[in-house]
Write a protein that holds these residues in place. Structure first.
Motif, mmCIF file in Angstrom:
data_model
loop_
_atom_site.group_PDB
_atom_site.id
_atom_site.type_symbol
_atom_site.label_atom_id
_atom_site.label_comp_id
_atom_site.label_asym_id
_atom_site.label_seq_id
_atom_site.Cartn_x
_atom_site.Cartn_y
_atom_site.Cartn_z
ATOM 1 N N ASN A 40 0.654 3.239 -10.106
ATOM 2 C CA ASN A 40 0.957 2.424 -8.932
ATOM 3 C C ASN A 40 -0.071 2.473 -7.810
ATOM 4 O OD1 ASN A 40 3.382 1.627 -10.063
ATOM 5 N ND2 ASN A 40 4.542 3.299 -9.150
ATOM 6 N N ILE A 41 -1.118 3.257 -7.927
ATOM 7 C CA ILE A 41 -1.977 3.473 -6.772
ATOM 8 C C ILE A 41 -2.599 2.181 -6.235
ATOM 9 C CG2 ILE A 41 -4.005 4.071 -8.184
ATOM 10 C CD1 ILE A 41 -4.687 6.098 -5.928
ATOM 11 N N GLN A 42 -3.103 1.315 -7.111
ATOM 12 C CA GLN A 42 -3.706 0.066 -6.647
ATOM 13 C C GLN A 42 -2.649 -0.876 -6.065
ATOM 14 O OE1 GLN A 42 -6.781 -0.746 -6.245
ATOM 15 N NE2 GLN A 42 -7.778 0.976 -7.291
ATOM 16 N N ALA A 43 -1.464 -0.852 -6.665
ATOM 17 C CA ALA A 43 -0.382 -1.706 -6.158
ATOM 18 C C ALA A 43 0.047 -1.265 -4.765
ATOM 19 C CB ALA A 43 0.804 -1.662 -7.124
ATOM 20 N N VAL A 44 0.162 0.042 -4.559
ATOM 21 C CA VAL A 44 0.565 0.559 -3.249
ATOM 22 C C VAL A 44 -0.519 0.265 -2.214
ATOM 23 C CG1 VAL A 44 1.169 2.627 -1.940
ATOM 24 C CG2 VAL A 44 1.992 2.353 -4.274
ATOM 25 N N LYS A 45 -1.773 0.425 -2.594
ATOM 26 C CA LYS A 45 -2.886 0.107 -1.687
ATOM 27 C C LYS A 45 -2.796 -1.343 -1.228
ATOM 28 C CE LYS A 45 -7.959 -0.057 -1.581
ATOM 29 N NZ LYS A 45 -8.122 -1.525 -1.482
ATOM 30 N N ARG A 46 -2.517 -2.227 -2.161
ATOM 31 C CA ARG A 46 -2.420 -3.649 -1.815
ATOM 32 C C ARG A 46 -1.179 -3.934 -0.978
ATOM 33 N NH1 ARG A 46 -1.604 -8.648 -6.112
ATOM 34 N NH2 ARG A 46 -1.406 -10.295 -4.539
ATOM 35 N N LEU A 47 -0.053 -3.326 -1.345
ATOM 36 C CA LEU A 47 1.195 -3.561 -0.621
ATOM 37 C C LEU A 47 1.083 -3.120 0.834
ATOM 38 C CD1 LEU A 47 4.252 -4.372 -0.787
ATOM 39 C CD2 LEU A 47 4.715 -1.958 -1.229
ATOM 40 N N LEU A 48 0.459 -1.960 1.072
ATOM 41 C CA LEU A 48 0.355 -1.425 2.427
ATOM 42 C C LEU A 48 -0.814 -2.015 3.209
ATOM 43 C CD1 LEU A 48 1.196 2.350 1.850
ATOM 44 C CD2 LEU A 48 2.728 0.462 2.373
ATOM 45 N N GLY A 49 -1.681 -2.738 2.519
ATOM 46 C CA GLY A 49 -2.821 -3.344 3.202
ATOM 47 C C GLY A 49 -3.892 -2.353 3.593
ATOM 48 N N HIS A 50 -4.020 -1.254 2.841
ATOM 49 C CA HIS A 50 -5.027 -0.247 3.159
ATOM 50 C C HIS A 50 -6.429 -0.736 2.796
ATOM 51 C CE1 HIS A 50 -1.917 3.257 2.906
ATOM 52 N NE2 HIS A 50 -1.960 2.718 4.103
ATOM 53 N N SER A 51 -7.413 -0.315 3.593
ATOM 54 C CA SER A 51 -8.797 -0.668 3.293
ATOM 55 C C SER A 51 -9.392 0.258 2.241
ATOM 56 C CB SER A 51 -9.644 -0.586 4.573
ATOM 57 O OG SER A 51 -9.159 -1.493 5.547
ATOM 58 N N SER A 52 -8.922 1.501 2.202
ATOM 59 C CA SER A 52 -9.478 2.465 1.254
ATOM 60 C C SER A 52 -8.365 3.217 0.543
ATOM 61 C CB SER A 52 -10.380 3.464 1.982
ATOM 62 O OG SER A 52 -9.603 4.315 2.808
ATOM 63 N N LEU A 53 -8.717 3.764 -0.617
ATOM 64 C CA LEU A 53 -7.745 4.538 -1.398
ATOM 65 C C LEU A 53 -7.388 5.855 -0.718
ATOM 66 C CD1 LEU A 53 -8.903 4.104 -5.100
ATOM 67 C CD2 LEU A 53 -6.785 3.282 -4.068
ATOM 68 N N ARG A 54 -8.250 6.336 0.157
ATOM 69 C CA ARG A 54 -7.980 7.617 0.817
ATOM 70 C C ARG A 54 -6.656 7.558 1.590
ATOM 71 N NH1 ARG A 54 -12.568 10.269 4.478
ATOM 72 N NH2 ARG A 54 -13.477 10.465 2.385
ATOM 73 N N SER A 55 -6.428 6.458 2.294
ATOM 74 C CA SER A 55 -5.171 6.314 3.046
ATOM 75 C C SER A 55 -3.981 6.281 2.103
ATOM 76 C CB SER A 55 -5.206 5.040 3.891
ATOM 77 O OG SER A 55 -6.255 5.087 4.830
ATOM 78 N N THR A 56 -4.135 5.594 0.971
ATOM 79 C CA THR A 56 -3.037 5.481 0.015
ATOM 80 C C THR A 56 -2.732 6.820 -0.636
ATOM 81 O OG1 THR A 56 -3.851 3.239 -0.439
ATOM 82 C CG2 THR A 56 -2.177 4.119 -1.924
ATOM 83 N N LEU A 57 -3.777 7.598 -0.922
ATOM 84 C CA LEU A 57 -3.602 8.885 -1.595
ATOM 85 C C LEU A 57 -2.813 9.884 -0.752
ATOM 86 C CD1 LEU A 57 -7.121 9.291 -3.224
ATOM 87 C CD2 LEU A 57 -4.949 8.981 -4.422
#
Length: 326
Positions: A289-306
């Motif tokens: 789900n990492i890419q999906a969550v990044k897109r859902l939350l509108g994050h610019s980088s994966l660091r925020s999602t992680l």
């Protein structure tokens, strides 16, 4: 300009920078808190005074380190601007090196039981409104949970999309497509000024359809704010001047609503806790789900999602028991 006031400094800063009203408000709030602590003009603020204020904020007020660092960020930007423009006599910014280290804390989320409690409370409000409509619509005492159907639509949107509060406030009627089932999150409401699209789930669809239908029936235009309680609060409409209730809803009704819900539920409920909950639940399976969550939350980088990867205690217990059984 040794006698420049904080108000004059902010006025010049806002004039020279293209920033959002919400950002202006945050600067004004930080300055107000500093002025409560000291009556010194900007030109007389020293690093020693800043450090004394830091002790007061962290030790006396017992505020979090991240809250203090947020204050420093705002004040440092104002002083950097004032020094650059010759409005302040400082050779070095007094807010430099004033931040404190912030420990990494677990994201504050809502459990399934807590989410159920919130919805159960609001459904009770909705039932009372249905049974006693007059007492809710014309009561002299304001009820931050009125009308319940509106705030249930807000809760559904937050719990199904993970939107930020400011993003929710910037959703227009035209940004919602019920047929193709998506919502456009426009750049004006996004923290990183990015525009992206979030899906409308089956759980969210009915209440979005209801608020759209009621908004159009109340005369709302497609370019107007969707989540605007001013259109539906009969007491507010009766007491406001002609056309005043058509103005956009700001952050205060949302804050009043969540304060009331938190008080009645006896635990903290906020828009950001819904956002953290959505992300944390999805990130229990980050490889999927990492890419999906990044897109859902509108994050610019994966660091925020992680940052939303958390130890799932149930999975950890199961893994430990399996190892111990060996």
């Amino acid at each position: 300009m040794p006698d420049v006031t904080f108000e004059q400094l902010m006025e010049q800063y806002f004039f020279n920078h293209s920033i959002r009203p919400a950002t202006e408000w945050s600067y004004q709030k930080v300055v107000r808190t500093f002025k409560k602590y000291t009556q010194e003009l900007p030109a007389d603020v020293s690093n020693e005074l800043v450090l004394e204020w830091r002790i007061f904020v962290l030790k006396e007020l017992k505020l979090e380190a991240c809250t203090w660092n947020n204050k420093v960020t705002h004040m440092r930007a104002l002083f950097n601007f004032g020094m650059k423009k010759g409005l302040l006599p400082h050779k070095e910014n007094p807010f430099n090196k004033a931040v404190v280290r912030v420990g990494k804390k677990k994201k504050k989320t809502l459990s399934k039981a807590q989410v159920k409690t919130v919805y159960r409370l609001m459904e009770q409000h909705q039932e009372l409104e249905r049974r006693f409509p007059q007492s809710y619509s014309i009561s002299s005492r304001a009820n931050a949970c009125y009308p319940a159907w509106f705030w249930l639509a807000v809760l559904d949107t937050l719990s199904c999309t993970g939107m930020r509060q400011n993003q929710l406030l910037h959703v227009r009627l035209r940004d919602v497509n019920l047929e193709e089932r998506w919502i456009d999150v426009i750049s004006e409401g996004s923290k990183n000024h990015r525009e992206f699209r979030v899906p409308i789930t089956s759980a969210l669809h009915p209440r979005l359809a209801e608020i759209l239908e009621r908004s159009l029936a109340a005369g709302a235009e497609l370019d107007e704010q969707l989540f605007n309680v001013n259109r539906f609060d009969l007491k507010r409409i009766a007491q406001s001047a002609p056309g005043e209730h058509d103005s956009n809803m700001g952050i205060y009704p949302i804050r009043a609503f969540f304060r009331r819900v938190s008080r009645e539920c006896r635990f903290v409920v906020s828009p950001h806790r819904f956002r953290h909950t959505v992300a944390t639940n999805l990130m229990k399976f980050p490889d999927r789900n990492i890419q999906a969550v990044k897109r859902l939350l509108g994050h610019s980088s994966l660091r925020s999602t992680l940052e939303y990867i958390d130890e799932d205690i149930d999975s950890l217990r199961e893994l430990l028991e399996q190892e111990l059984m060996r």
